[in-house]
Design a protein around this motif. Structure first.
Motif, PDB file in Angstrom:
ATOM      1  N   VAL A  72       0.813  -1.223   0.000  1.00 23.20           N
ATOM      2  CA  VAL A  72       0.000   0.000   0.000  1.00 23.20           C
ATOM      3  C   VAL A  72       0.850   1.278   0.000  1.00 23.20           C
ATOM      4  O   VAL A  72       0.562   2.192  -0.778  1.00 23.20           O
ATOM      5  CB  VAL A  72      -1.034  -0.018   1.138  1.00 23.20           C
ATOM      6  N   PRO A  73       1.903   1.385   0.816  1.00 29.92           N
ATOM      7  CA  PRO A  73       2.705   2.621   0.757  1.00 29.92           C
ATOM      8  C   PRO A  73       3.328   2.879  -0.617  1.00 29.92           C
ATOM      9  O   PRO A  73       3.383   4.023  -1.064  1.00 29.92           O
ATOM     10  CB  PRO A  73       3.788   2.404   1.821  1.00 29.92           C
ATOM     11  N   GLN A  87       0.558   4.172  -2.726  1.00 32.28           N
ATOM     12  CA  GLN A  87       0.228   5.549  -2.324  1.00 32.28           C
ATOM     13  C   GLN A  87       1.269   6.538  -2.859  1.00 32.28           C
ATOM     14  O   GLN A  87       0.913   7.608  -3.349  1.00 32.28           O
ATOM     15  CB  GLN A  87       0.139   5.656  -0.806  1.00 32.28           C
ATOM     16  N   ARG A  88       2.559   6.191  -2.751  1.00 30.43           N
ATOM     17  CA  ARG A  88       3.609   7.084  -3.274  1.00 30.43           C
ATOM     18  C   ARG A  88       3.458   7.273  -4.775  1.00 30.43           C
ATOM     19  O   ARG A  88       3.574   8.377  -5.294  1.00 30.43           O
ATOM     20  CB  ARG A  88       5.002   6.530  -2.950  1.00 30.43           C
ATOM     21  N   THR A 127       0.691   6.913  -6.633  1.00 30.81           N
ATOM     22  CA  THR A 127      -0.497   7.709  -6.963  1.00 30.81           C
ATOM     23  C   THR A 127      -0.317   9.172  -6.581  1.00 30.81           C
ATOM     24  O   THR A 127      -0.803  10.055  -7.284  1.00 30.81           O
ATOM     25  CB  THR A 127      -1.770   7.146  -6.293  1.00 30.81           C
ATOM     26  N   GLN A 128       0.393   9.434  -5.481  1.00 35.15           N
ATOM     27  CA  GLN A 128       0.662  10.820  -5.102  1.00 35.15           C
ATOM     28  C   GLN A 128       1.515  11.503  -6.170  1.00 35.15           C
ATOM     29  O   GLN A 128       1.255  12.643  -6.556  1.00 35.15           O
ATOM     30  CB  GLN A 128       1.366  10.885  -3.735  1.00 35.15           C
ATOM     31  N   ARG A 134      -0.679  12.131  -9.088  1.00 30.31           N
ATOM     32  CA  ARG A 134      -1.625  13.219  -8.816  1.00 30.31           C
ATOM     33  C   ARG A 134      -0.943  14.561  -9.059  1.00 30.31           C
ATOM     34  O   ARG A 134      -1.524  15.477  -9.620  1.00 30.31           O
ATOM     35  CB  ARG A 134      -2.141  13.143  -7.383  1.00 30.31           C
ATOM     36  N   PHE A 139      -8.117   3.379  -7.487  1.00 29.86           N
ATOM     37  CA  PHE A 139      -8.222   2.899  -6.115  1.00 29.86           C
ATOM     38  C   PHE A 139      -9.450   2.027  -5.924  1.00 29.86           C
ATOM     39  O   PHE A 139      -9.414   1.063  -5.169  1.00 29.86           O
ATOM     40  CB  PHE A 139      -8.221   4.056  -5.117  1.00 29.86           C
TER      41      PHE A 139
END
Length: 125
Positions: A93-94, A97-98, A100-101, A104, A117
């Motif tokens: 997950v991290p 998340q990195r 997708t950030q 973004r 997601f």
């Protein structure tokens, strides 16, 4: 059961378990992390490259899910299986998340990321 074994035997069993777990993580989850890894030889890559990485990640995630439906991991040990599940979440997950950030900030709209997601959440359920 471990209480009746000698300390060296317990250590050997624990060492073998850690080795097996590391191999399991490497073979099942390293490809997921590599799918999201930044290509050093490509600068940026744009939206199409990022979508390709997402697609590759979700294809690999689906393969992993299917493999785990066929071959149950620690089927008789709920506590160890839950511990393993937590470790997988903490690993994968991290990284997602990195990624997708970063996307973004660069390429994707919020709605596009929500679609990715939602697919991820549906896949892991």
């Amino acid at each position: 059961m471990l209480e009746i074994l000698t300390r060296p035997t317990q250590d050997a069993i624990n060492s073998n378990f850690r080795t097996a777990k590391a191999g399991y993580f490497d073979s099942n989850f390293s490809p997921l992390l590599q799918a999201l890894a930044e290509d050093k030889d490509k600068s940026g890559g744009g939206k199409a490259a990022a979508k390709e990485k997402f697609t590759r990640f979700f294809d690999l995630l689906e393969e992993t899910r299917e493999r785990h439906q066929l071959a149950r991991v620690l089927e008789d040990d709920d506590d160890q299986r839950e511990m393993l599940e937590d470790e997988v979440v903490k690993l994968v997950v991290p990284s997602l998340q990195r990624f997708t950030q970063k996307m973004r900030e660069k390429e994707f709209s919020k709605s596009e990321l929500q679609v990715f997601f939602s697919v991820f959440v549906d896949t892991i359920r």
